[in-house]
Design a protein around this motif. Structure first.
Motif, PDB file in Angstrom:
ATOM      1  N   SER A  37       0.827  -1.204   0.000  1.00 15.51           N
ATOM      2  CA  SER A  37       0.000   0.000   0.000  1.00 15.51           C
ATOM      3  C   SER A  37       0.868   1.264   0.000  1.00 15.51           C
ATOM      4  O   SER A  37       0.553   2.246  -0.693  1.00 15.51           O
ATOM      5  N   GLU A  38       1.967   1.200   0.754  1.00 14.41           N
ATOM      6  CA  GLU A  38       2.859   2.373   0.782  1.00 14.41           C
ATOM      7  C   GLU A  38       3.518   2.601  -0.567  1.00 14.41           C
ATOM      8  O   GLU A  38       3.717   3.755  -0.997  1.00 14.41           O
ATOM      9  N   ILE A  39       3.902   1.509  -1.271  1.00 11.93           N
ATOM     10  CA  ILE A  39       4.512   1.663  -2.611  1.00 11.93           C
ATOM     11  C   ILE A  39       3.529   2.319  -3.547  1.00 11.93           C
ATOM     12  O   ILE A  39       3.889   3.227  -4.344  1.00 11.93           O
ATOM     13  N   ASP A  40       2.270   1.898  -3.510  1.00 14.29           N
ATOM     14  CA  ASP A  40       1.255   2.494  -4.378  1.00 14.29           C
ATOM     15  C   ASP A  40       1.064   3.974  -4.038  1.00 14.29           C
ATOM     16  O   ASP A  40       0.862   4.818  -4.937  1.00 14.29           O
TER      17      ASP A  40
ATOM     18  N   LEU B 182       8.897   1.444  -9.581  1.00 15.99           N
ATOM     19  CA  LEU B 182       7.598   1.001  -9.066  1.00 15.99           C
ATOM     20  C   LEU B 182       7.387  -0.495  -9.336  1.00 15.99           C
ATOM     21  O   LEU B 182       6.979  -1.254  -8.442  1.00 15.99           O
ATOM     22  N   LYS B 183       7.700  -0.931 -10.578  1.00 13.26           N
ATOM     23  CA  LYS B 183       7.505  -2.342 -10.922  1.00 13.26           C
ATOM     24  C   LYS B 183       8.411  -3.237 -10.084  1.00 13.26           C
ATOM     25  O   LYS B 183       7.989  -4.286  -9.571  1.00 13.26           O
ATOM     26  N   ALA B 184       9.680  -2.809  -9.914  1.00 13.46           N
ATOM     27  CA  ALA B 184      10.615  -3.628  -9.146  1.00 13.46           C
ATOM     28  C   ALA B 184      10.201  -3.710  -7.690  1.00 13.46           C
ATOM     29  O   ALA B 184      10.252  -4.780  -7.049  1.00 13.46           O
ATOM     30  N   ALA B 185       9.757  -2.566  -7.124  1.00  9.15           N
ATOM     31  CA  ALA B 185       9.359  -2.550  -5.720  1.00  9.15           C
ATOM     32  C   ALA B 185       8.113  -3.405  -5.489  1.00  9.15           C
ATOM     33  O   ALA B 185       8.011  -4.163  -4.502  1.00  9.15           O
ATOM     34  N   ARG B 186       7.158  -3.299  -6.414  1.00 11.04           N
ATOM     35  CA  ARG B 186       5.925  -4.090  -6.236  1.00 11.04           C
ATOM     36  C   ARG B 186       6.203  -5.579  -6.406  1.00 11.04           C
ATOM     37  O   ARG B 186       5.618  -6.409  -5.708  1.00 11.04           O
TER      38      ARG B 186
END
Length: 375
Positions: free
Chosen positions: A44-47, A60-64
């Motif tokens: 949720s925090e990444i989003d 974003l893609k790597a973190a998710r």
């Protein structure tokens, strides 16, 4: 056989373990695990960072992807069995799996797994070899039914079977046995009479069509048959032919011996019926509700005597009648009933002992009931 039960117990334990393990997993919602909540919060925090423009598209893609991988790993770990100690779920499943095995082990130690079954036929044979006077009506019925399977042409056997069934309260079964008896020996009037009495008992004192047919057949073979004459006259009264029925009853009363215990019973019934103009209950209807009067007691005793006159193959009923006369202090009727019952059940020591014990019952001093010599 014991091998089969061991295999069955093992299979039951395995199935119980599988079912309860699956149930235990499904009972706890996934959100209850704090580790899963942490990884969901990271996603949720990444989003949230991405929406505010603080993460580039590649980052974003790597973190998710990394957060999702950790979430899946945590979910797999929470679904696995705990490795430290015995949790409540594991204890439940182990207990469920062990119960059949423990039960089987207890049976092997305490029970008798090698003992053969005891068929019903063997139990009947043991009853037959024992003291017949100690058997209750259901066991006597079982012995006679077994004998009837081989002696299918013995009318006396079916008559005794009917007596045993009647003593056990099975009037319909008694009538069935007597039907077979009269088919084998249609010339015997007493079998037709017993069949009619069984029909009357099964119909709660009513003289129905089947009973009338049986009594008519009895009279064809024995025109002086008292029971058949009594019941056919009762049927006349029930059909509204009062005078004809009373004339039949009076003729029966005239033919009864002077010391026959049925005489006072029939005389009282004739008086009640003549006064009422119809068949009436032996218990006075005018008695106050809840009040037990001497006349009411006398009426109940007469009703029992009347029922036994119609269906005499009832040892328990004769015991009650003898005891009732003893309690009332009516020695004459007590002795007459005792004599009649003792002659009928002369081959049943257990019944004879009960009759003698009933006759020795002390009279109740508080009852003031007219004795038979008052008539």
């Amino acid at each position: 056989m014991i091998g089969f039960w061991i295999a069955a117990a093992g299979l039951s334990a395995a199935v119980a373990a599988l079912v309860l393990r699956g149930a235990a997993r499904g009972l706890t919602p996934a959100g209850d695990d704090p580790a899963l909540a942490v990884h969901r919060r990271q996603l949720s925090e990444i989003d949230d960072l991405a929406e505010r423009g603080l993460l580039a598209e590649g980052e974003l893609k790597a973190a998710r992807a990394e957060a999702g991988r950790r979430l899946l790993a945590a979910a797999d770990q929470s679904a696995a069995w705990p490795r430290e100690g015995l949790g409540p779920r594991r204890v439940t499943v182990i207990a469920a799996a062990a119960a059949p095995l423990l039960a089987l082990g207890l049976y092997v130690v305490v029970g008798a797994p090698g003992a053969p079954d005891q068929p019903f036929a063997r139990r009947v044979a043991e009853w037959k070899a024992g003291d017949a006077s100690l058997l209750d009506p259901p066991r006597i019925v079982a012995i006679l039914e077994q004998a009837a399977r081989t002696e299918t042409d013995n009318p006396e056997l079916y008559r005794n079977l009917a007596i045993a069934r009647m003593a056990g309260g099975d009037a319909i079964g008694a009538a069935e046995a007597l039907r077979k008896a009269v088919r084998l020996a249609p010339q015997r009037a007493e079998l037709w009479t017993a069949l009619g009495e069984a029909f009357v008992t099964s119909e709660e004192g009513q003289v129905g069509a089947d009973a009338r047919t049986a009594f008519t057949e009895a009279l064809k073979r024995d025109p002086e048959n008292l029971s058949a004459r009594y019941h056919l006259a009762k049927g006349e009264i029930a059909d509204g032919r009062l005078e004809a029925g009373l004339a039949g009853w009076r003729a029966v009363l005239a033919d009864l011996p002077a010391d026959d215990p049925r005489r006072p019973v029939l005389a009282a019934e004739i008086d009640r019926t003549a006064q009422a103009g119809r068949l009436v209950d032996a218990v006075p209807q005018q008695a106050a509700a809840g009040e037990v009067t001497p006349d009411m007691i006398q009426g109940m005793v007469e009703g029992l005597a009347q029922r036994l006159a119609a269906a005499p193959d009832d040892p328990e009923g004769w015991v009650r009648l003898v005891r009732a006369y003893a309690v009332l202090g009516d020695a004459a009727r007590r002795d007459a009933a005792l004599k009649a019952a003792s002659e009928r059940f002369a081959d049943q020591p257990r019944v004879l002992a009960a009759l003698r014990q009933a006759a020795d019952t002390p009279p109740a001093q508080t009852l003031n009931v007219p004795k038979s010599n008052a008539r």
